[in-house]
Design a protein around this motif. Structure first.
Motif, mmCIF file in Angstrom:
data_model
loop_
_atom_site.group_PDB
_atom_site.id
_atom_site.type_symbol
_atom_site.label_atom_id
_atom_site.label_comp_id
_atom_site.label_asym_id
_atom_site.label_seq_id
_atom_site.Cartn_x
_atom_site.Cartn_y
_atom_site.Cartn_z
ATOM 1 N N GLN A 19 -13.144 10.416 7.695
ATOM 2 C CA GLN A 19 -14.346 9.839 7.099
ATOM 3 C C GLN A 19 -14.053 9.272 5.707
ATOM 4 O OE1 GLN A 19 -17.143 13.193 7.472
ATOM 5 N NE2 GLN A 19 -18.500 11.850 8.605
ATOM 6 N N LEU A 45 -14.065 5.225 4.430
ATOM 7 C CA LEU A 45 -14.884 4.713 3.325
ATOM 8 C C LEU A 45 -14.060 3.967 2.279
ATOM 9 C CD1 LEU A 45 -17.332 7.715 2.911
ATOM 10 C CD2 LEU A 45 -17.933 5.386 3.597
ATOM 11 N N ASP A 51 -17.866 -0.377 3.373
ATOM 12 C CA ASP A 51 -18.928 0.137 2.505
ATOM 13 C C ASP A 51 -19.776 1.157 3.263
ATOM 14 O OD1 ASP A 51 -20.636 -1.300 4.155
ATOM 15 O OD2 ASP A 51 -20.690 -3.023 2.835
ATOM 16 N N THR A 52 -20.694 1.793 2.539
ATOM 17 C CA THR A 52 -21.494 2.876 3.127
ATOM 18 C C THR A 52 -22.360 2.388 4.279
ATOM 19 O OG1 THR A 52 -21.568 3.917 0.935
ATOM 20 C CG2 THR A 52 -23.104 4.727 2.585
ATOM 21 N N SER A 53 -22.971 1.206 4.139
ATOM 22 C CA SER A 53 -23.849 0.687 5.191
ATOM 23 C C SER A 53 -23.077 0.434 6.476
ATOM 24 C CB SER A 53 -24.523 -0.611 4.721
ATOM 25 O OG SER A 53 -25.307 -0.379 3.576
ATOM 26 N N TYR A 82 -20.290 1.861 7.329
ATOM 27 C CA TYR A 82 -19.856 3.154 7.864
ATOM 28 C C TYR A 82 -20.973 3.829 8.657
ATOM 29 C CZ TYR A 82 -18.443 7.994 8.104
ATOM 30 O OH TYR A 82 -18.145 9.254 8.572
ATOM 31 N N GLN A 83 -22.191 3.781 8.137
ATOM 32 C CA GLN A 83 -23.316 4.403 8.841
ATOM 33 C C GLN A 83 -23.552 3.731 10.198
ATOM 34 O OE1 GLN A 83 -26.523 4.092 6.015
ATOM 35 N NE2 GLN A 83 -26.098 6.093 5.111
#
Length: 335
Positions: free
Chosen positions: A89, A93, A97-99, A101-102
């Motif tokens: 994980q 990252l 970016d976080t978006s 990854y989600q």
């Protein structure tokens, strides 16, 4: 059905986990060491399971408890898989970016279905496969932001390493869940005895992480046991209890239901969190959120509803013998 109640409770607790974690922050930062939360949650689950096993052993007949090494040695494996998954994980990252990854994290819905079929030999109907894919589409739709925003472009602009690590992360998450279900259903051992084995190794691995953090930081803040409760508040303790209770419910579902039920519970929890955030954190609802909720509800109905509710079966009409009319047939005979 009891598993429906447990799954619903799991949805509520999983949804509240993110909200409680956010509320435990002070000025957007954690005053406590966040790595202590999983450790204390494992200890909480271990204590609760030990109490229930003790009560279970006082009643006849005694619960079944397999203690041979060949069985016990299988229980650290989920913790090892989760440890590798956590490292993957962090590596993912660094590339996305976080978006992004989600959104890629929703792949675990599909990979869980695939591993569920391959390793546990559970056959799913075509409608159920369609429902699983729809669930992944629905959760992804709810997370996608407007294409006028910069984050929309970043979804397809990450390097190939980011996508490969995202797929690996989804596979590891699914593998840990499927393997845990395999362990829980491998024999008729007491659920609480199996929990004790799982959570003992879970606590050991989380404690090892705290020790490693100490060595990396050069013991700047002292050993982990001296700062274990530093910065804790009532909300922080609620985070610990909530995370521990969630784990206990998941183990129950693994024993008496299956991974797909857990996947639906956690996916619905994510949508519930978004809806609650509208009222708690002034989160602005989007069209994508409403569309995602509708798609996920359709998926839920497709997977769990009886087939006769999903497909219009032709009705067979029985003929009434009295309504039959004899029709005379002329038979020609050869002369």
């Amino acid at each position: 059905m009891k598993w429906c109640l447990v799954a619903s409770l799991l949805t509520v607790l999983t949804s509240s986990q993110g909200i409680l974690t956010t509320l435990s922050q002070t000025n957007g930062k954690y005053k406590y060491d966040y790595a202590t939360i999983p450790f204390l949650a494992e200890v909480f689950k271990l204590v609760v399971s030990s109490v229930f096993l003790w009560r279970e052993r006082k009643k006849p007949p005694p619960p079944k408890m397999t203690t041979d090494w060949k069985t016990v040695r299988l229980f650290p494996i989920p913790s090892v898989i989760y440890l590798i998954h956590n490292n993957v994980q962090f590596a993912t990252l660094t590339y996305v970016d976080t978006s992004t990854y989600q959104i890629m994290g929703n792949l675990k819905i599909v990979t869980t279905g695939i591993l569920f079929r391959l390793f546990l030999k559970k056959k799913l109907s075509n409608l159920q496969w369609m429902a699983i894919v729809l669930l992944a589409v629905g959760t992804t739709t709810s997370q996608v932001k407007g294409c006028g925003e910069a984050s929309c472009d970043s979804l397809f602009s990450a390097p190939i390493q980011g996508y490969m690590l995202g797929i690996l992360s989804a596979c590891l998450s699914a593998l840990a869940g499927v393997y845990t279900e395999f362990l829980m259903k491998k024999n008729n051992d007491s659920l609480y005895w199996q929990n004790i084995q799982l959570y003992t190794f879970g606590a050991i691995f989380n404690m090892a992480r705290l020790v490693m953090d100490d060595f990396r930081g050069g013991f700047e803040n002292g050993p982990w046991w001296q700062r274990l409760f530093n910065g804790y508040s009532i909300t922080t303790w609620m985070v610990v209890l909530n995370l521990g209770s969630t784990g206990l419910l998941v183990s129950w579902l693994m024993k008496y239901a299956d991974n797909i039920v857990k996947v639906y519970s956690t996916s619905m929890a994510m949508l519930l969190t978004m809806v609650l955030s509208v009222f708690l954190f002034s989160f602005k609802p989007t069209l994508q959120l409403f569309l995602g909720i509708i798609i996920c509800m359709m998926s839920l109905h497709m997977y769990f509803a009886p087939p006769n509710m999903l497909v219009d079966m032709p009705s067979t009409v029985k003929s009434d013998p009295e309504s039959l009319v004899e029709v005379p047939v002329d038979r020609k005979t050869d002369s």
